[in-house]
Each structure stands twice: as C-alpha cells, then as structure tokens.
Design a protein around this motif. Structure first.
Motif, PDB file in Angstrom:
ATOM      1  N   MET A 173       0.822  -1.237   0.090  1.00 18.25           N
ATOM      2  CA  MET A 173       0.196  -0.091  -0.032  1.00 18.25           C
ATOM      3  C   MET A 173       0.920   1.171  -0.024  1.00 18.25           C
ATOM      4  N   PRO A 174       0.493   2.170  -0.734  1.00 17.64           N
ATOM      5  CA  PRO A 174       1.227   3.441  -0.679  1.00 17.64           C
ATOM      6  C   PRO A 174       0.908   4.031   0.622  1.00 17.64           C
ATOM      7  N   SER A 175       1.922   5.037   1.249  1.00 19.04           N
ATOM      8  CA  SER A 175       1.667   5.587   2.278  1.00 19.04           C
ATOM      9  C   SER A 175       0.537   6.400   2.501  1.00 19.04           C
ATOM     10  N   ALA A 176      -0.103   6.529   3.730  1.00 19.02           N
ATOM     11  CA  ALA A 176      -1.161   7.252   3.880  1.00 19.02           C
ATOM     12  C   ALA A 176      -0.809   8.543   3.915  1.00 19.02           C
ATOM     13  N   THR A 177      -1.490   9.448   3.428  1.00 21.67           N
ATOM     14  CA  THR A 177      -1.568  10.943   3.335  1.00 21.67           C
ATOM     15  C   THR A 177      -2.589  11.615   3.943  1.00 21.67           C
ATOM     16  N   THR A 231      -3.949  20.062  14.214  1.00 25.26           N
ATOM     17  CA  THR A 231      -2.781  20.150  13.307  1.00 25.26           C
ATOM     18  C   THR A 231      -2.067  18.829  13.364  1.00 25.26           C
ATOM     19  N   ARG A 232      -1.598  18.049  12.368  1.00 29.70           N
ATOM     20  CA  ARG A 232      -0.802  16.999  12.396  1.00 29.70           C
ATOM     21  C   ARG A 232       0.075  16.752  11.330  1.00 29.70           C
ATOM     22  N   ALA A 233       1.231  16.045  11.426  1.00 27.29           N
ATOM     23  CA  ALA A 233       2.214  15.802  10.570  1.00 27.29           C
ATOM     24  C   ALA A 233       1.650  14.814   9.539  1.00 27.29           C
ATOM     25  N   PRO A 234       2.083  15.175   8.075  1.00 25.63           N
ATOM     26  CA  PRO A 234       1.710  14.315   7.109  1.00 25.63           C
ATOM     27  C   PRO A 234       1.616  12.758   7.224  1.00 25.63           C
ATOM     28  N   ASP A 235       2.621  12.167   7.998  1.00 20.71           N
ATOM     29  CA  ASP A 235       2.948  10.723   8.149  1.00 20.71           C
ATOM     30  C   ASP A 235       2.514  10.402   9.608  1.00 20.71           C
ATOM     31  N   GLU A 236       1.733  11.192  10.234  1.00 21.31           N
ATOM     32  CA  GLU A 236       1.334  10.568  11.571  1.00 21.31           C
ATOM     33  C   GLU A 236       0.552   9.240  11.413  1.00 21.31           C
ATOM     34  N   LEU A 237      -0.232   8.881  10.577  1.00 23.41           N
ATOM     35  CA  LEU A 237      -0.868   7.801  10.398  1.00 23.41           C
ATOM     36  C   LEU A 237      -0.656   6.908   9.238  1.00 23.41           C
ATOM     37  N   GLU A 238       0.607   7.140   8.798  1.00 24.41           N
ATOM     38  CA  GLU A 238       1.087   6.294   7.580  1.00 24.41           C
ATOM     39  C   GLU A 238       0.892   4.869   7.692  1.00 24.41           C
ATOM     40  N   VAL A 239       0.490   4.335   6.801  1.00 23.08           N
ATOM     41  CA  VAL A 239      -0.033   2.495   6.747  1.00 23.08           C
ATOM     42  C   VAL A 239       1.050   2.152   5.686  1.00 23.08           C
ATOM     43  N   THR A 240       1.782   1.044   6.383  1.00 21.73           N
ATOM     44  CA  THR A 240       2.929   0.365   5.743  1.00 21.73           C
ATOM     45  C   THR A 240       2.608  -1.228   5.597  1.00 21.73           C
ATOM     46  N   PRO A 241       3.105  -1.952   4.802  1.00 26.86           N
ATOM     47  CA  PRO A 241       2.997  -3.434   5.012  1.00 26.86           C
ATOM     48  C   PRO A 241       3.633  -4.061   6.124  1.00 26.86           C
ATOM     49  N   ALA A 242       3.143  -4.895   6.720  1.00 25.09           N
ATOM     50  CA  ALA A 242       3.824  -5.430   7.930  1.00 25.09           C
ATOM     51  C   ALA A 242       4.274  -6.832   7.543  1.00 25.09           C
ATOM     52  N   SER A 243       5.156  -7.332   8.288  1.00 22.15           N
ATOM     53  CA  SER A 243       5.792  -8.668   8.025  1.00 22.15           C
ATOM     54  C   SER A 243       5.264  -9.662   9.046  1.00 22.15           C
ATOM     55  N   TYR A 244       4.570  -9.045  10.074  1.00 25.03           N
ATOM     56  CA  TYR A 244       4.113  -9.864  11.084  1.00 25.03           C
ATOM     57  C   TYR A 244       3.033  -9.533  11.796  1.00 25.03           C
ATOM     58  N   PRO A 245       1.907 -10.277  12.191  1.00 28.63           N
ATOM     59  CA  PRO A 245       0.722  -9.770  12.778  1.00 28.63           C
ATOM     60  C   PRO A 245       0.834  -9.376  14.295  1.00 28.63           C
ATOM     61  N   TYR A 246       1.485  -8.254  14.562  1.00 31.46           N
ATOM     62  CA  TYR A 246       1.688  -7.856  16.139  1.00 31.46           C
ATOM     63  C   TYR A 246       0.502  -8.465  16.724  1.00 31.46           C
ATOM     64  N   GLY A 247       1.118  -8.710  18.104  1.00 30.02           N
ATOM     65  CA  GLY A 247      -0.157  -9.046  18.923  1.00 30.02           C
ATOM     66  C   GLY A 247      -1.027 -10.309  18.564  1.00 30.02           C
ATOM     67  N   LYS A 248      -0.632 -11.298  17.563  1.00 24.99           N
ATOM     68  CA  LYS A 248      -1.123 -12.254  17.032  1.00 24.99           C
ATOM     69  C   LYS A 248      -1.775 -12.995  18.257  1.00 24.99           C
ATOM     70  N   ARG A 249      -1.159 -13.511  19.150  1.00 25.84           N
ATOM     71  CA  ARG A 249      -1.394 -14.449  20.295  1.00 25.84           C
ATOM     72  C   ARG A 249      -2.775 -13.953  20.893  1.00 25.84           C
ATOM     73  N   PRO A 288      -2.696  -6.450   1.655  1.00 26.96           N
ATOM     74  CA  PRO A 288      -1.826  -7.084   2.487  1.00 26.96           C
ATOM     75  C   PRO A 288      -2.028  -6.987   3.829  1.00 26.96           C
ATOM     76  N   LEU A 289      -1.072  -7.625   4.612  1.00 27.98           N
ATOM     77  CA  LEU A 289      -1.263  -7.319   6.142  1.00 27.98           C
ATOM     78  C   LEU A 289      -0.580  -6.046   6.268  1.00 27.98           C
ATOM     79  N   LEU A 290      -1.279  -5.048   6.982  1.00 29.82           N
ATOM     80  CA  LEU A 290      -1.058  -3.594   7.037  1.00 29.82           C
ATOM     81  C   LEU A 290      -0.474  -3.303   8.639  1.00 29.82           C
ATOM     82  N   ARG A 291       0.089  -2.263   8.757  1.00 33.94           N
ATOM     83  CA  ARG A 291       0.670  -1.601  10.008  1.00 33.94           C
ATOM     84  C   ARG A 291       0.427  -0.150  10.018  1.00 33.94           C
ATOM     85  N   VAL A 292      -0.091   0.205  11.232  1.00 39.35           N
ATOM     86  CA  VAL A 292      -0.084   1.702  11.606  1.00 39.35           C
ATOM     87  C   VAL A 292       0.502   1.704  12.892  1.00 39.35           C
ATOM     88  N   ASP A 293       1.370   2.641  12.901  1.00 37.63           N
ATOM     89  CA  ASP A 293       2.112   3.013  14.601  1.00 37.63           C
ATOM     90  C   ASP A 293       1.260   3.807  15.080  1.00 37.63           C
TER      91      ASP A 293
END
Length: 382
Positions: free
Chosen positions: A38-42, A56-74, A114-119
C-alpha cells in the motif's frame, strides 16, 4: 462482574466504567493474491480553528505500511464487517506496543489488502458502507496523549482522520437515520455521519451514567442496565440506534429462582437476552421485544456463562466444555443441542451477522448454519 467476551467485531460493547469487550468456516475457493504494498497514507494538515476543530498533524502521523508479522497475533483479534461484506481483522497490540496490524478480506475471505501496520493503537468500532470507523491513539513515554483522533479505514486499508472531529465545545445533537452509533470512551456518546465524514456528540441518555453496562451491536441495537438487585432491575432496549428506547422491568417476568442480581442484557431485532445470577452468572432468559417471557437456560456445565451470542434470527449460541458449541434449535431458545466443531475452550469463537467464526492462526473456520457445518479459509498471513 465478568461479562461475555465480545469482539468489537460482531458487537461493540462497553462497560461505562471504562472497560470494553466484545467468530466462522467458509468454503475454501482460494485465498486469492496477497495484493500489492500500500502507498503511504497521506493526510491534510492545518491549524485547528473554531469552525474546524481537527488538530494540526504531521503528514505521516498515520502512515500505513505493509507488515511482516501480525503484531499481537497471540491475543484475540477484533473482527468487524462493513456493509459491503468486507471484513477487517485487527490484531490487538502487544502490551506496551503502539503498532497495530490488520488486514481486510472480501465476503469470501479473499485478502483485499496485504497485512498492514499503523504506528498507533487502532480501535475499530463500526463498519460503514465500504469501510470502517474508529479511533487511533498514541502516547508519550510519560503517559500523556500524543495522538487521539477519530479515523476511517477505506477499502484499501488506508487510515485517514475524520474530516470533522468534535472537541469539548462541540454541542450534542441527536443522531439521525444513517448515522452510526459509536458508544465508547467511558460512556461519552458519539455518532459517525458518513454523509459528511463527521463525528458528532450525541445527548447522553438518562440511563447512560456511571455504573451502567451498555451493549451496542453493530446493527444499532442497544441494551443498557445497571447491574444490581433483580427485584428493582430495569433494562433499556432499542433496535434503532436508540430511537426510541423501551424500558422494561425484569422482576416478575423471569422466574422467581433466577438469582438475586440482574447482570447483563443483549438485544437484536428478534429477541432480548437477560442474564441473571448471584456472584456469577447463572441464567440466560429469552424475552420477545415486548418484554414477554419465552424461556430460560441454566448456565454452567454445557453452557459457558462467559461465551454466548444472539444470532440475527434470535437463536442463542454458547461455548461449551467439548469441541464445539451449543445452539438453540429455534428462536424460543427453549431447547439447546450440541454441535461439534473446531472450537476449543481456550480458543472461543466470534459472531459476525449469521456467521460463527473461529480464528486459528493463519486460517478461519466459518459456519453459516449455527454450527451444523463448517468450512475453512486460508487467511494467507505472511
């Protein structure tokens, strides 16, 4: 009081004292491709003003990127479904983590993203016509809040701030048809208006104060009560986003030996379930929407008092102490029968619409007939 587990996926639930809580097998027709990164969220930025309270917020505060692992999967993931059949699987962040991973699937459990991640800590609350709405949080090391925004998740998995966000000065207004209830945040009542991408405060109902337990399902059905003596207990039910609310007295309706306390309730467009007992849940009573008594089921043994759901047709399904579930044979819920399935006591299940779902690592088991038959889908996790 312990309450039945709920997904903010099948149901959005709330203890107004600030604790919230909330399942399936499909024919495996192939998982489909995994999609493309996925492209970065703008996001738009700009100073907040009186007419637009969005911070006001920075442009990349909620950037979405592909994840390599489902955090908290358990942990138990959140499942929620949009109106077009898209399902989101949200893996709860591990303790101390502020990274949330999630993935969107179509109505045949083929990956749409894809499996995605947001910080951020992402809490998904409601399905919209083609996506989802919820809250995103991030905290500083000293515990103060760095980010707290209402957000939407679109069909591509992009996370965007809601255009019009309420602040402390925003007046409360009643919801109207088409708005979605967002009962959350220590009972502070909000609603999302898809027509203009806004979150609005709504008036707090007279039964919405501290100490009340409120169950808000994703179909707009609401049941509220204050746990306490059954002899004076009252439940408040609505099947239309709180428009209107019917007040029902339970004492004298359910059997006299139902225990001394009123503990929990649930409602949909067919039935009302009322849980009663003592220190622990002992009974589930079925009422019709007019408050007329239909049946009671003793909890414990074959019927798990902490894992039960009300299906759209009014039937009760519960966890049990064997590999499978217990399901009512009809909407009176008078007779329950065991149905074998891929459900273990330490796994549980969720309900989305008329589907019962069991997530097992990289696969999901689905039943569309209350546990009679099951099918499996591969979730195609990395």
């Amino acid at each position: 009081m312990d309450v039945p587990p709920r997904t903010v996926a099948g149901i959005v639930t709330l203890l107004l004292a600030a604790s919230s809580w909330t399942g399936c097998t499909h024919e495996n027709d192939g998982a489909g491709d995994r999609g493309t990164p996925m492209p970065s969220a703008t996001a738009e930025s700009g100073a907040a003003s009186a007419s637009s309270p969005t911070p006001t917020r920075a442009p990349d505060e909620l950037e979405v990127t592909p994840a390599s692992y489902p955090y908290g999967k358990r942990g138990a993931p959140t499942l929620l479904r949009a109106r077009d059949g898209t399902t989101i699987v949200v893996f709860e962040p591990d303790q101390g983590s502020q990274q949330t991973s999630y993935r969107l699937y179509d109505n045949r459990w083929r990956p749409r993203t894809p499996l995605l991640r947001v910080d951020a800590e992402l809490v998904v609350l409601q399905g919209t016509a083609k996506g989802f709405v919820g809250r995103a949080f991030r905290y500083r090391r000293d515990g103060s809040t760095e980010l707290a925004e209402w957000v939407t998740i679109d069909p591509r998995g992009q996370v965007e701030p809601v255009a019009d966000q309420p602040d402390r000065s925003t007046p409360a207004r009643r919801l109207r048809p088409g708005d979605l209830d967002l009962q959350v945040l220590n009972g502070a009542p909000f609603g999302y208006r898809p027509a203009d991408d806004s979150v609005r405060k709504k008036p707090r109902p007279p039964w919405g104060g501290n100490g009340y337990v409120v169950d808000v399902d994703t179909d707009g059905s609401t049941c509220a009560l204050r746990p306490g003596p059954l002899s004076t207990g009252t439940i408040h039910v609505s099947t239309d986003e709180g428009r209107p609310v019917t007040e029902l007295t339970v004492a004298g309706v359910v059997p006299a030996d139902s225990g001394p306390r009123l503990q929990y309730c649930d409602v949909n467009e067919e039935r009302i379930l009322v849980e009663t007992g003592g220190e622990n849940p002992l009974w589930l009573h079925t009422l019709d929407l007019e408050g007329r008594y239909l049946s009671s089921q003793r909890l414990g043994g074959l019927l798990d008092p902490y894992l039960w759901y009300l299906l759209p047709d009014g039937r009760l399904v519960t966890g049990t102490n064997r590999p499978g579930l217990m399901a009512a044979t009809d909407a009176s819920n008078e007779a329950m029968e065991f149905r074998r399935g891929p459900i273990q006591r330490d796994v549980g299940f969720d309900v989305l619409g008329d589907e019962i779902l069991v997530l097992r690592g990289d696969a999901v088991d689905v039943s569309e007939d209350a546990g009679v038959t099951w099918r499996e889908y591969d979730l195609a996790m990395p």
